[in-house]
Design an enzyme around this catalytic site. Sequence first.
Site, PDB file in Angstrom:
ATOM      1  N   TYR A 141       0.830  -1.203   0.000  1.00 47.39           N
ATOM      2  CA  TYR A 141       0.000   0.000   0.000  1.00 47.39           C
ATOM      3  C   TYR A 141       0.867   1.258   0.000  1.00 47.39           C
ATOM      4  CZ  TYR A 141      -3.504   3.402   1.547  1.00 47.39           C
ATOM      5  OH  TYR A 141      -4.329   4.496   1.645  1.00 47.39           O
ATOM      6  N   SER A 144       2.478   1.793  -3.333  1.00 51.36           N
ATOM      7  CA  SER A 144       1.524   2.262  -4.342  1.00 51.36           C
ATOM      8  C   SER A 144       1.233   3.751  -4.179  1.00 51.36           C
ATOM      9  CB  SER A 144       0.226   1.450  -4.263  1.00 51.36           C
ATOM     10  OG  SER A 144      -0.528   1.760  -3.103  1.00 51.36           O
ATOM     11  N   LYS A 145       1.117   4.209  -2.947  1.00 56.13           N
ATOM     12  CA  LYS A 145       0.789   5.611  -2.726  1.00 56.13           C
ATOM     13  C   LYS A 145       2.004   6.516  -2.957  1.00 56.13           C
ATOM     14  CE  LYS A 145      -3.569   5.034  -1.831  1.00 56.13           C
ATOM     15  NZ  LYS A 145      -4.604   5.549  -2.750  1.00 56.13           N
TER      16      LYS A 145
END
Length: 234
Positions: A141, A144-145
């Site tokens: 996560y 991805s950010k």
Amino acid sequence: MSARVLVTGAARGIGAACAHAFAEGGALVAVADLAAPSWDGPAFACDVAEEAAVAAMAGRLKAEWGGLDVLVHCAGIIHEAPLLDTPTEDFDRVIAVNLRGSFLVGRAAIGLMTPDPENPPRVLMIASDMAHCGRETFSPYVASKHGVLGLVRSWAKEFAPGILVNAICPGPIDTEMLGATNMSAEWRARELAIPLARFGQPEEVAALALFLAGEGGRFFTGQGIGPNGGSVMS
């Protein structure tokens, strides 16, 4: 606000709050999610990781509206697991939805926009405070950010001054993403260990999106702005 707005991830949480806030502000709003949300306007069933689905959505918007003025890209998923317990397929899915999806939707939306330095269209991507501070057991996560911020900064330079591109980096927001199926009770408790000592509300993120899309946001581009209760200070 007289604008044509697309909000992804609009079935719940931040996306739903953004869609309602823009509609209440007078915008023409289209919404998208994995299953088409119930909405008084264009509503799309769209897996943002699938290029054909994104292209079909963009094609319909072009046919129905002729273009787009604002994108608020909220679609995303989260995954919590220690690195050594994270299967490759889980990493791939998070990257596909959060990063590939941001690329596909952002590219399609920008392709529908008419650059105008006097009244620039706006691209708003939902990132995360974790993109700034990192977080153990959330590496897919977080990666991805971080990638979303990279897209935002690159596009901001590529399309200035005709299109403004920014990221919103929320801290802990009271949505289903913070629920037990996505985040452990331990991490929910740790999310509250911030200066404001509470979860934010989706409407507080939507208020920032409205600001950035309006007259007050005309001097912002390439930024990652955090409604985060003090979880990250910069």
